[in-house]
Write an enzyme that holds these catalytic residues in place. Structure first.
Site, PDB file in Angstrom:
ATOM      1  N   PHE A 232      -6.252   9.251  13.106  1.00  0.00           N
ATOM      2  CA  PHE A 232      -6.017   8.193  12.112  1.00  0.00           C
ATOM      3  C   PHE A 232      -7.172   8.170  11.110  1.00  0.00           C
ATOM      4  O   PHE A 232      -8.166   7.484  11.289  1.00  0.00           O
ATOM      5  CB  PHE A 232      -5.905   6.860  12.848  1.00  0.00           C
ATOM      6  CG  PHE A 232      -5.522   5.699  11.972  1.00  0.00           C
ATOM      7  CD1 PHE A 232      -4.267   5.623  11.386  1.00  0.00           C
ATOM      8  CD2 PHE A 232      -6.413   4.656  11.731  1.00  0.00           C
ATOM      9  CE1 PHE A 232      -3.900   4.547  10.593  1.00  0.00           C
ATOM     10  CE2 PHE A 232      -6.062   3.568  10.934  1.00  0.00           C
ATOM     11  CZ  PHE A 232      -4.804   3.526  10.368  1.00  0.00           C
TER      12      PHE A 232
ATOM     13  N   GLU B 172       3.151   8.806   2.073  1.00  0.00           N
ATOM     14  CA  GLU B 172       3.817  10.069   2.405  1.00  0.00           C
ATOM     15  C   GLU B 172       3.292  10.690   3.715  1.00  0.00           C
ATOM     16  O   GLU B 172       3.848  11.670   4.213  1.00  0.00           O
ATOM     17  CB  GLU B 172       3.623  11.083   1.265  1.00  0.00           C
ATOM     18  CG  GLU B 172       4.534  10.910   0.071  1.00  0.00           C
ATOM     19  CD  GLU B 172       4.262   9.641  -0.735  1.00  0.00           C
ATOM     20  OE1 GLU B 172       5.199   8.829  -0.857  1.00  0.00           O
ATOM     21  OE2 GLU B 172       3.141   9.441  -1.232  1.00  0.00           O
TER      22      GLU B 172
ATOM     23  N   GLU C 266      -3.916  -5.999  -6.616  1.00  0.00           N
ATOM     24  CA  GLU C 266      -3.564  -7.394  -6.938  1.00  0.00           C
ATOM     25  C   GLU C 266      -2.332  -7.887  -6.187  1.00  0.00           C
ATOM     26  O   GLU C 266      -2.091  -9.088  -6.117  1.00  0.00           O
ATOM     27  CB  GLU C 266      -3.285  -7.487  -8.446  1.00  0.00           C
ATOM     28  CG  GLU C 266      -4.523  -7.277  -9.294  1.00  0.00           C
ATOM     29  CD  GLU C 266      -4.180  -7.104 -10.760  1.00  0.00           C
ATOM     30  OE1 GLU C 266      -5.121  -7.072 -11.567  1.00  0.00           O
ATOM     31  OE2 GLU C 266      -2.981  -7.011 -11.094  1.00  0.00           O
TER      32      GLU C 266
ATOM     33  N   LEU D  64      -6.572   3.623   1.181  1.00  0.00           N
ATOM     34  CA  LEU D  64      -5.843   2.515   0.554  1.00  0.00           C
ATOM     35  C   LEU D  64      -6.861   1.479   0.100  1.00  0.00           C
ATOM     36  O   LEU D  64      -7.690   1.022   0.892  1.00  0.00           O
ATOM     37  CB  LEU D  64      -4.891   1.871   1.565  1.00  0.00           C
ATOM     38  CG  LEU D  64      -3.687   2.725   1.971  1.00  0.00           C
ATOM     39  CD1 LEU D  64      -3.013   2.125   3.198  1.00  0.00           C
ATOM     40  CD2 LEU D  64      -2.694   2.826   0.819  1.00  0.00           C
TER      41      LEU D  64
ATOM     42  N   HIS E  53       1.213  -4.645  -2.203  1.00  0.00           N
ATOM     43  CA  HIS E  53       1.402  -3.200  -2.026  1.00  0.00           C
ATOM     44  C   HIS E  53       0.548  -2.658  -0.863  1.00  0.00           C
ATOM     45  O   HIS E  53       1.047  -1.961   0.025  1.00  0.00           O
ATOM     46  CB  HIS E  53       0.970  -2.560  -3.355  1.00  0.00           C
ATOM     47  CG  HIS E  53       1.224  -1.107  -3.494  1.00  0.00           C
ATOM     48  ND1 HIS E  53       2.480  -0.563  -3.669  1.00  0.00           N
ATOM     49  CD2 HIS E  53       0.365  -0.051  -3.524  1.00  0.00           C
ATOM     50  CE1 HIS E  53       2.386   0.744  -3.787  1.00  0.00           C
ATOM     51  NE2 HIS E  53       1.118   1.081  -3.706  1.00  0.00           N
TER      52      HIS E  53
HETATM   53  N1  LIG Z   1      -2.131   2.318  -3.869  1.00  0.00           N
HETATM   54  C1  LIG Z   1      -2.360   3.401  -3.106  1.00  0.00           C
HETATM   55  C2  LIG Z   1      -1.354   4.348  -2.858  1.00  0.00           C
HETATM   56  N2  LIG Z   1      -0.135   4.175  -3.412  1.00  0.00           N
HETATM   57  C3  LIG Z   1       0.837   5.242  -3.518  1.00  0.00           C
HETATM   58  C4  LIG Z   1       1.743   5.363  -2.300  1.00  0.00           C
HETATM   59  O1  LIG Z   1       1.009   5.791  -1.175  1.00  0.00           O
HETATM   60  C5  LIG Z   1       2.865   6.354  -2.537  1.00  0.00           C
HETATM   61  O2  LIG Z   1       2.349   7.608  -2.887  1.00  0.00           O
HETATM   62  C6  LIG Z   1       3.856   5.935  -3.601  1.00  0.00           C
HETATM   63  O3  LIG Z   1       4.308   4.631  -3.390  1.00  0.00           O
HETATM   64  C7  LIG Z   1       5.071   6.908  -3.619  1.00  0.00           C
HETATM   65  O4  LIG Z   1       5.765   6.886  -2.384  1.00  0.00           O
HETATM   66  N3  LIG Z   1      -1.609   5.397  -2.065  1.00  0.00           N
HETATM   67  C8  LIG Z   1      -2.836   5.601  -1.497  1.00  0.00           C
HETATM   68  O5  LIG Z   1      -3.043   6.580  -0.763  1.00  0.00           O
HETATM   69  N4  LIG Z   1      -3.832   4.706  -1.756  1.00  0.00           N
HETATM   70  C9  LIG Z   1      -3.629   3.610  -2.540  1.00  0.00           C
HETATM   71  O6  LIG Z   1      -4.604   2.815  -2.713  1.00  0.00           O
HETATM   72  C1  LIG Z   2       2.198   1.041  -7.233  1.00  0.00           C
HETATM   73  C2  LIG Z   2       2.324  -0.430  -7.271  1.00  0.00           C
HETATM   74  O1  LIG Z   2       3.260  -1.019  -6.807  1.00  0.00           O
HETATM   75  C3  LIG Z   2       1.196  -1.200  -7.904  1.00  0.00           C
HETATM   76  O2  LIG Z   2       1.694  -2.117  -8.818  1.00  0.00           O
HETATM   77  C4  LIG Z   2       0.385  -1.890  -6.856  1.00  0.00           C
HETATM   78  O3  LIG Z   2      -0.573  -2.709  -7.463  1.00  0.00           O
HETATM   79  P1  LIG Z   2      -1.863  -3.192  -6.715  1.00  0.00           P
HETATM   80  O4  LIG Z   2      -2.562  -1.963  -6.154  1.00  0.00           O
HETATM   81  O5  LIG Z   2      -2.694  -3.889  -7.757  1.00  0.00           O
HETATM   82  O6  LIG Z   2      -1.463  -4.126  -5.615  1.00  0.00           O
END
Ligand SMILES: Nc1c(NC[C@H](O)[C@H](O)[C@H](O)CO)[nH]c(=O)[nH]c1=O
Ligand SMILES: CC(=O)[C@@H](O)COP(=O)(O)O
Length: 226
Positions: free
Chosen positions: A171, A63, A143, A139, A146
């Site tokens: 950043f 986001e 697995e 981040l 993503h």
């Molecule tokens: N896996 C991580 C996420 N995932 C969520 C996405 O960023 C996002 O909020 C969702 O897909 C809805 O659009 N976010 C992180 O900041 N860190 C992660 O490790």
């Molecule tokens: C939010 C997802 O798509 C999630 O399944 C990602 O899984 P991973 O963080 O183990 O790659």
């Protein structure tokens, strides 16, 4: 021996006239909180006032690019609105001057009344558009693919927003393979208490925001380092 890797000693700048936005994701909150704290610590050590640091959050790092863009636009609206309000207020005080009412307050009989104490606004911060925005997210590789998709999209998104807006977008995105890597980069290696070690990268982001905020202003005025 001084560390080979890293930004070197931070330049010092007077950040007291800067207004800085911090926008952070809430995923991986423990690490995020430490990074935001480190960022604010560095901003304040360079003179940025607490009132001039505006913090907003979004669910995840994905986001961040849109949020930075809209968050900055909101600060521009606020800047324009307060400039208009300031103009109206000074016009009103000008009218007061014409009526002889600015230096003292007189009642209808013309007797001198004590001046009301000046109203102190609770919100004392600057209102101009942000001088820099710091985007913070963590981040952690899981697995699936993503992580790679989000890391790539967010990095490009933040660079695009930075160049489109012409303001520094710092950043503050950690893209780490393990939780331990993330903790170490937030100064939380080995625990969250006194035993915690590691360099908090938020401090570098705060310093970068002040340096770029000041330099961007100077460049806008045609000033270059001699
Ligand atoms: N896996 C991580 C996420 N995932 C969520 C996405 O960023 C996002 O909020 C969702 O897909 C809805 O659009 N976010 C992180 O900041 N860190 C992660 O490790
Ligand atoms: C939010 C997802 O798509 C999630 O399944 C990602 O899984 P991973 O963080 O183990 O790659």
């Amino acid at each position: 021996m001084a560390a080979l890797k890293g930004p070197g000693a931070a330049e010092t700048h007077d950040g007291s006239s800067l207004r800085i936005g911090i926008i952070h994701a809430r995923w991986n909150t423990t690490i995020i909180s430490a990074l935001v704290d480190g960022t604010k610590k560095a901003l304040k050590s360079q003179g940025v006032k607490e009132d001039n640091i505006v913090v907003e959050s979004v669910p995840g790092s994905y986001e961040l690019p849109l949020a930075v863009q809209r968050f900055y636009a909101a600060s521009q609206v606020q800047g324009a609105t307060s400039a208009v309000a300031g103009g109206v207020a000074s016009m009103a005080s000008g009218i007061g001057d014409l009526l002889g009412g600015s230096a003292s307050q007189t009642d209808l009989q013309g007797s001198l009344q004590p001046k009301e104490p000046e109203q102190k606004s609770k919100d004392t911060g600057l209102k101009h558009a942000f001088d820099a925005v710091i985007a913070i997210g963590v981040l952690i590789k899981g697995e699936t693919m993503h992580f790679e998709y989000i890391a790539d999209a967010v990095s490009h998104g933040l660079m695009r927003v930075q160049l489109d807006l012409g303001i520094p977008v710092i950043f503050g995105l950690l893209t780490v393979l393990t939780e331990e890597q993330g903790l170490a980069r937030a100064g939380l290696e080995g625990g969250t208490g006194k035993e915690a070690k590691g360099h908090n990268h938020g401090e570098d982001w705060g310093n970068a925001a002040v340096e770029l905020g000041i330099k961007r202003r100077a460049w806008a005025d045609g000033k270059l380092a001699s």
